[in-house]
Write an enzyme that holds these catalytic residues in place. Structure first.
Site, short mmCIF file in Angstrom:
data_model
loop_
_atom_site.label_atom_id
_atom_site.label_comp_id
_atom_site.label_asym_id
_atom_site.label_seq_id
_atom_site.Cartn_x
_atom_site.Cartn_y
_atom_site.Cartn_z
N ARG A 78 0.80 -1.23 0.00
CA ARG A 78 0.00 0.00 0.00
C ARG A 78 0.83 1.28 0.00
NH1 ARG A 78 -4.87 -1.79 4.11
NH2 ARG A 78 -5.25 -3.82 3.15
N GLU A 209 -0.47 -20.99 -20.99
CA GLU A 209 -0.36 -21.48 -19.59
C GLU A 209 -1.63 -22.22 -19.22
OE1 GLU A 209 -0.17 -18.37 -16.64
OE2 GLU A 209 0.55 -19.75 -15.10
N ASP A 287 8.57 -18.28 -11.21
CA ASP A 287 7.27 -17.61 -11.38
C ASP A 287 6.86 -16.85 -10.11
OD1 ASP A 287 4.08 -18.75 -12.79
OD2 ASP A 287 5.13 -16.84 -12.91
#
Ligand SMILES: Nc1ncnc2c1ncn2[C@@H]1O[C@H](CCC(=O)c2cccc(C(=O)O)c2)[C@@H](O)[C@H]1O
Ligand SMILES: [Zn+2]
Length: 349
Positions: A78, A209, A287
């Site tokens: 944030r 994918e 990944d």
């Protein structure tokens, strides 16, 4: 790459092997410690605040569930300080695995849309990139990717953040497309990739994918992909495999990711061996390592097992990633030489 002799201990060899990583996500690499720390800062979040509970939380029933969990972690990022801390710690984790160079996929749209100032976001990732290079010797470059399911508005915004000279970070080298593939056809993003390529960025979309080979063909023909993220379903289309091999278009293979998101049922069914046998240039990547309960070294060990590689074969995989990277030629030569020197030292009688 064939079996010459049984590797003494592939894990020990891999642990010390200098590597390059081309397909790894910024938020997806947040370690359980970092995620727990950020979750503790934001009690309103449903993300667990202790690393053990996080392992269960990072167990996915399907790809859509993975994206849902992924976005709950995005929600924890944030402030620019959160971004800087996350980025620097990801680089620390990479350095511990002897990653000398990584192209980290960042989704700026997801952070600016959640209220982080765009200038402060770019400064945070660049500060962390320079600090990581100075402190760990790990060279980071950025890929900015479009969260495809967020549609053309997110494509426009991602392109602006990637090409506006006042915002574009020095470390940016490529332009990608992530998120769900089902219901998100690749051709609609052609205008954005054309403009990103015209601005000097390399095209590296995810494709194949969770959908079939046509998505990979579209990424190649419509988005002018120089590399393909995953490309798992290419194994279903011999013409596509031949095309990838003939044109030396690397696949960014992420074995455990494909199992964790249920894109592939079991590792033994993973098509990585078909890729190598078809002559396709394979690179090994993690990944979203903590989310998939893995790390890059583990992915190399998985690939070595599935491909039956000895140390020299494993070293070749590492050099594939170096040569498929967008690092300058001098940098590539430096890491490739380091890989060769390490391997020769390891094999010396
Ligand atoms: N294996 C993966 N395969 C594909 N992508 C992966 C993988 N790992 C990580 N990602 C990342 O997941 C994000 C998905 C973000 C997304 O879908 C979304 C949808 C709607 C709104 C918003 C928003 O932010 O408003 C975001 C992408 O940014 C991508 O970089
Ligand atoms: Zn990915």
């Amino acid at each position: 790459m064939t079996q010459q002799h049984a590797p003494r201990d592939p894990h020990a060899f891999i642990a010390g092997l200098p590597k390059a990583e081309l397909h790894v996500h910024h938020v997806g690499s947040a370690s359980p410690r970092i995620v727990a720390e950020l979750a503790a800062r934001h009690p309103d979040s449903k993300v667990p605040t202790d690393p053990e509970a996080l392992a269960d939380y990072f167990t996915f029933t399907d790809f859509a569930h993975f994206i849902q969990v992924y976005l709950s972690v995005v929600d924890l990022i944030r402030t620019p300080e959160d971004v800087r801390l996350l980025t620097y710690e990801v680089a620390r984790d990479m350095a511990r695995q002897q990653v000398r160079y990584a192209e980290l996929t960042v989704t700026p749209y997801s952070s600016t849309r959640r209220g982080i100032d765009e200038r402060a976001f770019m400064d945070a990732i660049e500060d962390a990139r320079k600090a990581a290079e100075a402190d760990f010797g790990t060279v980071l470059r950025w890929c900015f990717d479009i969260p495809g399911e967020a549609g053309l508005e997110s494509a426009e915004e991602t392109l602006r953040l990637a090409t506006d000279e006042r915002l574009r970070p020095e470390g940016l080298v490529s332009f990608g497309l992530g998120g769900p593939e089902i219901g998100v056809p690749r051709p609609q993003f052609k205008p954005y990739f054309d403009r990103a390529i015209a601005a000097g960025l390399h095209s590296v979309p995810h494709a194949g994918e969770t959908t079939g080979p046509q998505t990979v063909w579209d990424a190649l023909t419509e988005l002018r992909a120089e590399r393909i993220g995953h490309g798992t379903s290419s194994a279903q289309d011999p013409k596509l495999l031949a095309h990838l091999a003939e044109h030396r278009i690397p696949l960014e293979v992420c074995p455990t990711s494909n199992i964790a998101t249920r894109a592939v049922r079991t590792l033994d069914e993973h098509p990585i061996k078909e890729f190598v046998e078809a002559g396709v240039l394979v690179t090994v990547n993690s990944d979203d390592p903590p989310m998939f309960g893995t790390d890059l070294n583990t992915e190399y060990a998985v690939a070595a097992r599935l491909l039956g590689l000895d140390e020299r074969g494993i070293a070749e995989l590492a050099k594939n990633a170096v040569h498929a990277s967008f690092l300058d030629e001098a940098g590539k030569a430096r890491i490739a030489e380091e890989i060769d020197a390490y391997t020769e030292r390891w094999l010396a009688p």
